[in-house]
Design a protein around this motif. Structure first.
Motif: not given
Length: 176
Positions: A16-36
């Motif tokens: 029973p897991v809700g949101k999965l939060v991807c943590a990224a450092n300054a190489n935030n390619v995954l953060t940008d991908f999940i947002r855009t």
């Protein structure tokens, strides 16, 4: 991203897991991908204090895209070919929507991670590694921005002793 993919598998299997939060450092390619929905590796590469997160291409994301696209291997192959050829690809809005139902992402700089590491150490006495500090910072930002009271689990997989300089600096400790 390997840890978060494992979390996704556990979720599929019934955890029973809700949101999965991807943590990224300054190489935030995954953060940008999940947002855009656009994965763009044509960017500066930074060597950070959390080197296991120093990526511009995530092989585990390819695996997730296969699952989210319901096994559309041709679409995934096309995206990966675009990434290899052009350095960028975008997924359809429908797939991005499906991704965002389960995933979100936050990124921290080395300075922000060091601040989190120091706060954790001063408050609890727990000395974490820089990767865990990035994850804790992302978790705290998620809780603050989403206003959730739900518990958040942070996976820590590295020893602080492997990263003595940034750990000691973040915790404001000195070698004796």
């Amino acid at each position: 991203f390997g840890n978060i993919l494992a979390g996704y598998f556990a979720r599929i299997l019934g955890l029973p897991v809700g949101k999965l939060v991807c943590a990224a450092n300054a190489n935030n390619v995954l953060t940008d991908f999940i947002r855009t929905g656009t994965y763009d590796k044509r960017r500066p590469f930074y060597q950070t204090t959390s080197p296991s997160m120093d990526i511009l291409v995530s092989s585990n994301l390819e695996r997730l895209l296969f699952l989210l696209s319901e096994g559309d291997d041709q679409a995934v192959a096309d995206w990966m070919n675009s990434l290899n050829r052009d350095g960028v690809y975008s997924v359809p809005a429908s797939l991005l929507s499906k991704l965002r139902e389960t995933f979100t992402s936050y990124s921290l700089t080395d300075a922000e991670a060091a601040e989190v590491l120091g706060k954790i150490y001063k408050k609890t006495g727990y000395l974490c590694d820089p990767h865990t500090a990035v994850a804790m910072g992302a978790a705290l930002e998620y809780k603050e921005k989403e206003g959730t009271e739900n518990p958040v689990v942070v996976l820590s997989t590295a020893s602080p002793f492997k990263f003595s300089r940034p750990v000691l600096a973040g915790a404001s400790l000195e070698l004796k």
